[in-house]
Scaffold this active site. Structure first.
Site, PDB file in Angstrom:
ATOM      1  N   TYR A  84     -12.497  17.835  20.371  1.00 45.82           N
ATOM      2  CA  TYR A  84     -11.158  17.328  20.090  1.00 45.82           C
ATOM      3  C   TYR A  84     -11.099  16.688  18.704  1.00 45.82           C
ATOM      4  CZ  TYR A  84      -6.503  15.966  21.667  1.00 45.82           C
ATOM      5  OH  TYR A  84      -5.150  15.846  21.805  1.00 45.82           O
ATOM      6  N   GLU A 128       0.821  -1.212   0.000  1.00 45.51           N
ATOM      7  CA  GLU A 128       0.000   0.000   0.000  1.00 45.51           C
ATOM      8  C   GLU A 128       0.861   1.271   0.000  1.00 45.51           C
ATOM      9  OE1 GLU A 128      -4.266  -1.102   1.531  1.00 45.51           O
ATOM     10  OE2 GLU A 128      -2.857  -1.606   3.114  1.00 45.51           O
TER      11      GLU A 128
HETATM   12 ZN   LIG Z   1      -5.261  -1.465   3.869  1.00 45.01          ZN
END
Ligand SMILES: [Zn+2]
Length: 215
Positions: free
Chosen positions: A120, A74
């Protein structure tokens, strides 16, 4: 930080995410941009809980493998984020339970998957767009991510998980944890069946001036 300090920090934060259940098996990957412009990334098929500093992959911004084990498949997704955001120095991509569940909802708003209900979250994440589903690791997925990565701190990959960036690895990890916690709260609220008071546009605008990584 020296390169070795970056390696040590990546190993420690990966283990911290793993032991607290943010990743399982070999899911998820982390990268950071070194001062020389090259990218340090977790190796392909590695477990975030069992990383070794010497094995971490180094690659250039075009994805050329320079040293260490082969980088995560990735990596093109990470590179797309770095190219879209010159001030992003770290990317955390997880398949964590609640963010991934949110990414799989058929009725999620692709422009913003979570309407803010805590301050937040607004300061750490803000808007959370969703990249349409593409097979993981493909050019189509990184091209689609590149289109929306330019002006957000985080986004979801439909039916897949989250991608969070930061000015440092610590920033990216903190924001990842905030996103996962907020997604968890979202499902708790949803299952309660009770109406939710979201922050108003004025309240969100007021918080924007406190945003830690202005975009
Ligand atoms: Zn992934």
């Amino acid at each position: 930080m020296t390169e070795m300090e970056h390696r040590t920090q990546l190993v420690e934060l990966g283990a911290s995410l793993f032991v607290r259940g943010y990743s399982v098996g070999s899911a998820g990957n982390i990268s950071l941009r070194l001062p020389d412009g090259n990218i340090m990334a977790t190796p392909t098929n590695s477990c975030l809980g069992r990383l070794f500093a010497r094995d971490l992959s180094l690659a250039d911004m075009e994805g050329k493998h320079l040293s260490g084990l082969a980088p995560t498949r990735e990596l093109p997704l990470h590179l797309a984020v770095y190219k879209a955001q010159p001030d992003c120095n770290a990317v955390v991509h997880l398949h964590s339970s609640y963010a991934t569940a949110l990414s799989a909802l058929a009725d999620v708003d692709p422009e913003n998957a979570l309407t803010p209900f805590t301050p937040y979250y607004v300061m750490k994440i803000g808007r959370l767009p969703v990249v349409p589903y593409y097979k993981p690791g493909t050019r189509e997925l990184s091209a689609a991510a590149a289109k929306i990565a330019g002006n957000v701190n985080a986004f979801l990959l439909a039916n897949h998980g989250s991608v969070v960036c930061g000015a440092s690895l610590v920033d990216a990890v903190n924001s990842t944890e905030e996103l996962e916690e907020t997604a968890k709260l979202y499902f708790l609220l949803r299952s309660s069946g009770r109406p939710v008071r979201h922050l108003t546009a004025e309240e969100i605008a007021d918080l924007a001036s406190h945003k830690e990584v202005p975009r």
